[in-house]
Design an enzyme around this catalytic site. Structure first.
Site, PDB file in Angstrom:
ATOM      1  N   GLU A 143      -0.113   3.510 -13.194  1.00  0.00           N
ATOM      2  CA  GLU A 143      -1.471   3.895 -12.790  1.00  0.00           C
ATOM      3  C   GLU A 143      -1.972   5.010 -13.694  1.00  0.00           C
ATOM      4  O   GLU A 143      -1.182   5.846 -14.131  1.00  0.00           O
ATOM      5  CB  GLU A 143      -1.475   4.343 -11.329  1.00  0.00           C
ATOM      6  CG  GLU A 143      -1.108   3.240 -10.347  1.00  0.00           C
ATOM      7  CD  GLU A 143      -1.169   3.713  -8.889  1.00  0.00           C
ATOM      8  OE1 GLU A 143      -1.562   4.883  -8.637  1.00  0.00           O
ATOM      9  OE2 GLU A 143      -0.821   2.911  -8.017  1.00  0.00           O
ATOM     10  N   HIS A 200      -5.690   2.452  -5.485  1.00  0.00           N
ATOM     11  CA  HIS A 200      -4.921   3.485  -4.758  1.00  0.00           C
ATOM     12  C   HIS A 200      -5.821   4.219  -3.746  1.00  0.00           C
ATOM     13  O   HIS A 200      -5.961   5.445  -3.767  1.00  0.00           O
ATOM     14  CB  HIS A 200      -4.294   4.481  -5.729  1.00  0.00           C
ATOM     15  CG  HIS A 200      -3.029   5.100  -5.193  1.00  0.00           C
ATOM     16  ND1 HIS A 200      -1.922   5.329  -5.973  1.00  0.00           N
ATOM     17  CD2 HIS A 200      -2.687   5.512  -3.952  1.00  0.00           C
ATOM     18  CE1 HIS A 200      -0.955   5.877  -5.243  1.00  0.00           C
ATOM     19  NE2 HIS A 200      -1.396   5.989  -4.010  1.00  0.00           N
ATOM     20  N   CYS A 231       0.845  -1.204   0.000  1.00  0.00           N
ATOM     21  CA  CYS A 231       0.000   0.000   0.000  1.00  0.00           C
ATOM     22  C   CYS A 231       0.877   1.250   0.000  1.00  0.00           C
ATOM     23  O   CYS A 231       0.426   2.327   0.414  1.00  0.00           O
ATOM     24  CB  CYS A 231      -0.918   0.019   1.224  1.00  0.00           C
ATOM     25  SG  CYS A 231      -2.151  -1.290   1.237  1.00  0.00           S
TER      26      CYS A 231
END
Length: 531
Positions: free
Chosen positions: A263, A281, A232
């Site tokens: 991303e 995200h 994360c």
């Protein structure tokens, strides 16, 4: 005139109000960040730019931002800001790394639970009307070993929460001291040992050259069979294809990823694999975190624009409001010392050595260093400031070193700057008196006491009679009024210097008249920014 700030992304009304309450002229255009041409058109009107992730602060935007002093990112990631270009332009880049710490740490813990109990797949199966109780056999977290890569702010919170779950916590972090590890009640280990022992591995490091692909194929193959990987933190820390291969082989039992190498992630080797939990995200995506970072960036930018306090800057030493008040005169002195040497030095500089003595040695030396280097660089580049100067110095290969020492003389504290070139060393020292005014106290090893003025004249000569008369007569004939006059010498009959504080700039004709007397080896007019 009040500083002007543009907010080009969504920020809470409370954050906007903070700017207004602090006396900032704020322009709230939350959709502007997506309109690149409009942003380029108007950015030159603002001192500050507050953003989230939609606005891209490119080199082109920074070139157009002729008045910009600070960019504030409400959040931790600043991939949408060209930090190198900002530094060269002298623009401070701030983020808010602490506003979403709890939220991100909680998301990592939630992802760990999700992958341990296969919750997303079990939920999807149940929603589909199936009752596959035997298919989703999970594992407990209690008693398992959690390997934390990066035990900083967020990693530290994860360690604390994991201990509350009765997990055994081991941590790899080159910057984690034994004392801090002991206080955190975690076992500090090397990376290879963490890979070998951990049942779960969670990453909490920034993406740097040192951390990129820290879980490479080679390192993933060193992990304990049945390990579960949680990321994360940042995309690019894990070789995603290698992880997918090890998930397929069964060596890795599961993975939970909130961040990806590319991303937005519309396709990825991890997508579609069993017991892989993926979120888009979401680490900082809670109501509390979004509000916190918005309020923080508003406070930080306001503090800088109004008081000079620097908080959470990525390209500038942090200076608190309290430090800014105490250090203000010393920062000015540091700039003046650098400016003196910069104006006196014509050849390329190899090194800058800075000595801090007494009370100043206990201050924020990184900020003072930046002020010295900026002062030196201003002659060659008038637009340089404390942000851009260290970048320019590094590009030119200039080595900067500092020394700090306890009080060693008549002054409570002083700063001495020495510049090294191929031909010589040149040094100057200064202090701040109780009136808050900077003073030059030593040049070339010769003691003096010279107040710093906007216009000054520096001369060197042999210690012979007639120097004061020649200076006074020449200045008088030219109509230049002397506000302050300081003399110093190494020894009787030896090398001597004079430094004059005058009411107006000394022109070339005056300098020539002094040189024509035959009394002076060097005559140099100097200019200082005393505002």
């Amino acid at each position: 005139m009040a500083p002007k700030v543009l907010i080009s992304d969504e920020l809470s009304d409370a954050a906007v109000q903070i700017f207004r309450d602090r006396g900032i002229d704020v322009d709230f255009q939350p959709k502007l960040g997506k309109d690149k041409e409009k942003l380029l058109e108007i950015i030159g009107n603002y001192d500050g730019l507050a953003i989230r992730s939609a606005t891209k602060v490119t080199e082109k935007v920074l070139e157009a931002a002729t008045n910009l002093k600070v960019v504030g990112r409400a959040g931790i990631g600043v991939d949408n800001v060209d930090k190198e270009a900002a530094s060269k332009k002298g623009v401070i880049v701030m983020n808010t790394p602490f506003g979403n710490m709890i939220t991100t740490a909680e998301h990592a813990i939630a992802m760990m639970f999700a992958v341990a109990r296969q919750i997303p797949e079990a939920s999807a199966s149940t929603h589909a009307g199936k009752w596959e109780k035997s298919k989703f056999m999970g594992v407990e977290l209690t008693g398992k070993t959690l390997g934390v890569i990066g035990a900083g702010n967020i990693g530290g919170i994860v360690c604390d929460r994991a201990r509350g779950l009765h997990m055994k916590v081991i941590a790899y972090d080159p910057y984690l001291s034994d004392e801090k590890a002991s206080k955190m009640h975690v076992e500090k280990v090397e990376l290879d040992e963490l890979l070998r022992r951990a049942d779960f591995i969670t990453l909490h490091v920034p993406l740097t050259d040192a951390t990129r692909n820290i879980l490479s194929r080679e390192n993933l193959e060193k992990t304990k069979p049945g390990v579960r990987i949680i990321n994360c933190a940042r995309g690019g820390l894990v070789d995603e294809q290698a992880l997918a291969d090890l998930l397929k082989s069964g060596h890795v039992a599961g993975a939970a990823f909130d961040v990806f190498a590319e991303e937005p992630a519309t396709e990825n080797p991890l997508f579609g694999l069993p017991n892989v939990v993926c979120t888009p995200h979401l680490g900082a995506s809670t109501t509390e975190a979004q509000e916190n970072v918005a309020l923080q960036v508003a406070e930080q930018m306001s503090d800088y624009l109004l008081t000079g306090a620097v908080t959470n800057a990525l390209n500038m030493p942090s200076v608190t409001a309290e430090e800014a008040k105490v250090m203000g005169p010393w920062v000015k002195l540091a700039g003046h010392l650098g400016s003196f040497i910069g104006q006196m030095t014509d050849e390329p500089i190899k090194a800058i050595n800075i000595l801090y003595d007494g009370v100043v040695a206990e201050m924020n030396l990184a900020a003072l260093n930046s002020a010295v280097v900026a002062g030196i660089m201003k002659r060659a580049n008038p637009d340089v400031n404390m942000v851009s100067a260290p970048v320019i110095a590094k590009e030119r290969g200039i080595k900067i070193s500092t020394t700090n020492q306890d009080k060693s003389g008549a002054f409570d504290g002083y700063i001495k700057v020495t510049v090294v070139t191929e031909k010589r060393e040149r040094s100057i020292a200064g202090t701040v008196f109780s009136d808050g005014k900077p003073r030059f106290i030593q040049i070339k090893g010769i003691n003096i006491d010279a107040e710093v003025g906007a216009h000054m004249l520096y001369t060197t000569n042999e210690d012979v009679p007639g120097i004061i008369g020649a200076l006074g007569m020449t200045m008088g004939k030219a109509g230049v009024n002397i506000a302050n006059f300081t003399l110093g010498r190494a020894a009787a009959g030896g090398e001597a210097i004079a430094i004059l504080y005058v009411d107006e700039a000394v022109n070339e004709a005056v300098c020539k008249a002094l040189k024509d007397t035959g009394l002076f080896q060097q005559v140099k007019p100097l200019e200082f920014d005393v505002n």
